[in-house]
Motif scaffolding. Structure first.
Motif, PDB file in Angstrom:
ATOM      1  N   ILE A 220     -14.024   3.680 -15.737  1.00 35.50           N
ATOM      2  CA  ILE A 220     -12.631   3.345 -15.472  1.00 35.50           C
ATOM      3  C   ILE A 220     -12.440   2.583 -14.168  1.00 35.50           C
ATOM      4  CG2 ILE A 220     -10.382   4.349 -14.882  1.00 35.50           C
ATOM      5  CD1 ILE A 220     -10.773   6.294 -17.155  1.00 35.50           C
ATOM      6  N   ASN A 221     -13.028   3.005 -13.087  1.00 31.88           N
ATOM      7  CA  ASN A 221     -12.836   2.335 -11.799  1.00 31.88           C
ATOM      8  C   ASN A 221     -14.077   1.597 -11.328  1.00 31.88           C
ATOM      9  OD1 ASN A 221     -10.111   2.915 -11.081  1.00 31.88           O
ATOM     10  ND2 ASN A 221     -10.715   5.041 -10.825  1.00 31.88           N
ATOM     11  N   GLU A 222     -14.945   1.209 -12.262  1.00 26.72           N
ATOM     12  CA  GLU A 222     -16.174   0.566 -11.859  1.00 26.72           C
ATOM     13  C   GLU A 222     -16.516  -0.609 -12.763  1.00 26.72           C
ATOM     14  OE1 GLU A 222     -19.735   2.862 -10.309  1.00 26.72           O
ATOM     15  OE2 GLU A 222     -20.463   2.192 -12.263  1.00 26.72           O
TER      16      GLU A 222
ATOM     17  N   LEU B 211     -12.919 -17.175 -12.156  1.00 27.75           N
ATOM     18  CA  LEU B 211     -12.665 -15.812 -12.632  1.00 27.75           C
ATOM     19  C   LEU B 211     -11.157 -15.669 -12.800  1.00 27.75           C
ATOM     20  CD1 LEU B 211     -13.526 -12.802 -13.127  1.00 27.75           C
ATOM     21  CD2 LEU B 211     -13.166 -12.471 -10.672  1.00 27.75           C
ATOM     22  N   GLU B 212     -10.722 -15.267 -13.989  1.00 32.07           N
ATOM     23  CA  GLU B 212      -9.303 -14.992 -14.224  1.00 32.07           C
ATOM     24  C   GLU B 212      -9.164 -13.513 -14.537  1.00 32.07           C
ATOM     25  OE1 GLU B 212      -7.793 -17.687 -17.162  1.00 32.07           O
ATOM     26  OE2 GLU B 212      -8.066 -19.419 -15.833  1.00 32.07           O
ATOM     27  N   MET B 213      -8.256 -12.881 -13.819  1.00 29.99           N
ATOM     28  CA  MET B 213      -8.051 -11.446 -14.001  1.00 29.99           C
ATOM     29  C   MET B 213      -6.581 -11.107 -13.823  1.00 29.99           C
ATOM     30  SD  MET B 213      -9.773 -10.134 -10.454  1.00 29.99           S
ATOM     31  CE  MET B 213      -8.908  -8.625 -10.233  1.00 29.99           C
ATOM     32  N   GLU B 214      -6.247  -9.902 -14.238  1.00 27.64           N
ATOM     33  CA  GLU B 214      -4.865  -9.433 -14.177  1.00 27.64           C
ATOM     34  C   GLU B 214      -4.852  -8.011 -13.667  1.00 27.64           C
ATOM     35  OE1 GLU B 214      -1.230  -8.590 -17.336  1.00 27.64           O
ATOM     36  OE2 GLU B 214      -3.180  -9.230 -18.065  1.00 27.64           O
ATOM     37  N   LEU B 215      -3.862  -7.709 -12.851  1.00 22.14           N
ATOM     38  CA  LEU B 215      -3.617  -6.339 -12.445  1.00 22.14           C
ATOM     39  C   LEU B 215      -2.312  -5.913 -13.072  1.00 22.14           C
ATOM     40  CD1 LEU B 215      -4.382  -3.831 -10.760  1.00 22.14           C
ATOM     41  CD2 LEU B 215      -2.887  -4.752  -8.997  1.00 22.14           C
ATOM     42  N   GLU B 216      -2.416  -4.930 -13.959  1.00 25.22           N
ATOM     43  CA  GLU B 216      -1.220  -4.407 -14.641  1.00 25.22           C
ATOM     44  C   GLU B 216      -0.833  -3.080 -14.030  1.00 25.22           C
ATOM     45  OE1 GLU B 216      -1.635  -5.788 -19.240  1.00 25.22           O
ATOM     46  OE2 GLU B 216      -2.737  -4.022 -18.630  1.00 25.22           O
ATOM     47  N   GLU B 217       0.462  -2.863 -13.961  1.00 24.47           N
ATOM     48  CA  GLU B 217       0.957  -1.571 -13.507  1.00 24.47           C
ATOM     49  C   GLU B 217       1.512  -0.854 -14.734  1.00 24.47           C
ATOM     50  OE1 GLU B 217       2.579  -0.577  -9.308  1.00 24.47           O
ATOM     51  OE2 GLU B 217       4.149  -1.534 -10.457  1.00 24.47           O
ATOM     52  N   ASP B 218       0.933   0.306 -15.030  1.00 25.17           N
ATOM     53  CA  ASP B 218       1.339   1.071 -16.231  1.00 25.17           C
ATOM     54  C   ASP B 218       2.564   1.921 -15.969  1.00 25.17           C
ATOM     55  OD1 ASP B 218      -0.935  -0.047 -17.339  1.00 25.17           O
ATOM     56  OD2 ASP B 218      -2.161   1.701 -16.867  1.00 25.17           O
TER      57      ASP B 218
ATOM     58  N   ILE C 190       0.860  -1.163   0.000  1.00 29.71           N
ATOM     59  CA  ILE C 190       0.000   0.000   0.000  1.00 29.71           C
ATOM     60  C   ILE C 190       0.907   1.225   0.000  1.00 29.71           C
ATOM     61  CG2 ILE C 190      -1.757   1.252   1.299  1.00 29.71           C
ATOM     62  CD1 ILE C 190      -2.525  -1.465   2.542  1.00 29.71           C
ATOM     63  N   GLY C 191       0.548   2.224  -0.765  1.00 26.84           N
ATOM     64  CA  GLY C 191       1.341   3.439  -0.817  1.00 26.84           C
ATOM     65  C   GLY C 191       1.217   4.095  -2.172  1.00 26.84           C
ATOM     66  N   VAL C 192       2.154   4.970  -2.497  1.00 21.56           N
ATOM     67  CA  VAL C 192       2.132   5.659  -3.775  1.00 21.56           C
ATOM     68  C   VAL C 192       2.519   4.660  -4.856  1.00 21.56           C
ATOM     69  CG1 VAL C 192       3.105   7.548  -5.111  1.00 21.56           C
ATOM     70  CG2 VAL C 192       2.736   7.820  -2.654  1.00 21.56           C
ATOM     71  N   GLN C 193       1.667   4.536  -5.862  1.00 16.12           N
ATOM     72  CA  GLN C 193       1.904   3.550  -6.892  1.00 16.12           C
ATOM     73  C   GLN C 193       1.606   4.138  -8.259  1.00 16.12           C
ATOM     74  OE1 GLN C 193      -0.757   0.512  -5.653  1.00 16.12           O
ATOM     75  NE2 GLN C 193       0.573  -0.201  -4.030  1.00 16.12           N
ATOM     76  N   ALA C 194       2.124   3.484  -9.264  1.00 10.45           N
ATOM     77  CA  ALA C 194       1.843   3.884 -10.637  1.00 10.45           C
ATOM     78  C   ALA C 194       0.383   3.563 -10.953  1.00 10.45           C
ATOM     79  CB  ALA C 194       2.773   3.127 -11.583  1.00 10.45           C
ATOM     80  N   LYS C 195      -0.060   4.046 -12.095  1.00  2.92           N
ATOM     81  CA  LYS C 195      -1.417   3.759 -12.542  1.00  2.92           C
ATOM     82  C   LYS C 195      -1.564   2.258 -12.744  1.00  2.92           C
ATOM     83  CE  LYS C 195      -4.703   4.740 -16.137  1.00  2.92           C
ATOM     84  NZ  LYS C 195      -4.884   5.155 -17.494  1.00  2.92           N
ATOM     85  N   ARG C 196      -2.699   1.718 -12.293  1.00  3.58           N
ATOM     86  CA  ARG C 196      -2.946   0.287 -12.385  1.00  3.58           C
ATOM     87  C   ARG C 196      -4.249   0.030 -13.124  1.00  3.58           C
ATOM     88  NH1 ARG C 196      -1.164  -2.471  -6.769  1.00  3.58           N
ATOM     89  NH2 ARG C 196       1.056  -2.118  -7.044  1.00  3.58           N
ATOM     90  N   THR C 197      -4.284  -1.095 -13.820  1.00  2.00           N
ATOM     91  CA  THR C 197      -5.463  -1.477 -14.585  1.00  2.00           C
ATOM     92  C   THR C 197      -5.829  -2.914 -14.254  1.00  2.00           C
ATOM     93  OG1 THR C 197      -4.735  -0.048 -16.399  1.00  2.00           O
ATOM     94  CG2 THR C 197      -6.411  -1.701 -16.918  1.00  2.00           C
TER      95      THR C 197
ATOM     96  N   LEU D  83      -9.187  -1.561  -4.718  1.00  4.38           N
ATOM     97  CA  LEU D  83      -8.537  -2.836  -5.027  1.00  4.38           C
ATOM     98  C   LEU D  83      -7.262  -2.628  -5.821  1.00  4.38           C
ATOM     99  CD1 LEU D  83     -11.584  -5.041  -5.994  1.00  4.38           C
ATOM    100  CD2 LEU D  83     -10.341  -4.982  -3.833  1.00  4.38           C
ATOM    101  N   LYS D  84      -7.282  -1.697  -6.753  1.00  2.00           N
ATOM    102  CA  LYS D  84      -6.097  -1.418  -7.573  1.00  2.00           C
ATOM    103  C   LYS D  84      -4.940  -0.959  -6.699  1.00  2.00           C
ATOM    104  CE  LYS D  84      -8.517  -0.071 -11.785  1.00  2.00           C
ATOM    105  NZ  LYS D  84      -8.755   1.047 -12.710  1.00  2.00           N
TER     106      LYS D  84
END
Length: 183
Positions: free
Chosen positions: A57-59, A176-183, A23-30, A149-150
């Motif tokens: 975007i976040n929903e 459910l298969e999902m991915e969290l990408e960091e941009d 948790i903290g300052v992070q890059a944009k995530r998708t 969550l992101k």
């Protein structure tokens, strides 16, 4: 049986929050949903449909229905597993496993986490309603905000498995298969 329908999506949210590692300052995530698949359904007990779509975007919007043909009691078990892989290869590691009797689930996780959030979007049963009666349950246009969550999830690939079973007989199972990408 709103609890089974709801637990597919909401237990996923709970599990992902538990996965929080940085948790903290992070890059944009998708968050990208790669697949939502019903892998088992015993139509002598129920018929289900679940759909997750990105609306903003976040929903995510969650819709579903569940026709419960027989009432279900504490002889039924909810099994929820979360697996994670940093790169999506075949080596997914188990992060979380939850196995709980249905009525116990209704009195705990469902009551404490899910019911208040979904009751305005569904005819979900009250947490004290177990055994669950035969009914046509519907969840419509539930807005799941994934912004938090992101921030909480670690980048990587997630496989979330949900099963409703009686002893070893599966009557409903989703993956459910999902991915969290960091941009």
């Amino acid at each position: 049986m709103g609890s089974s329908l709801c637990s597919v999506s909401y237990l996923a949210v709970l599990a992902i929050i538990v996965l929080a590692s940085n948790i903290g300052v992070q890059a944009k995530r998708t968050i990208r949903i790669h697949k939502l698949e019903k892998v088992a359904q015993d139509t002598t007990y129920l018929r289900s449909r679940l759909r997750i779509a990105e609306s903003e975007i976040n929903e995510l919007k969650i819709d579903g229905s569940l026709d419960l043909i027989h009432s279900l009691n504490n002889d039924w078990t909810v099994v929820f597993k979360v697996l994670r892989s940093p790169d999506g290869d075949a080596n997914f590691e188990k992060v979380l496993t939850l196995e709980i009797q249905l009525c116990d689930f209704m009195k705990s996780y469902y009551k404490d986490i899910f019911y208040e959030r979904i009751k305005d979007y569904s005819n979900a049963p009250h947490p004290s309603k177990c055994p669950l009666p035969k009914e046509h349950y519907v969840l419509q246009d539930y807005p799941l905000n994934v912004k938090v969550l992101k921030k909480l999830m670690s980048p990587g690939f997630y496989r979330i498995k949900y099963t409703l079973k009686n002893e070893e007989t599966k009557i409903l199972s989703y993956v459910l298969e999902m991915e969290l990408e960091e941009d």
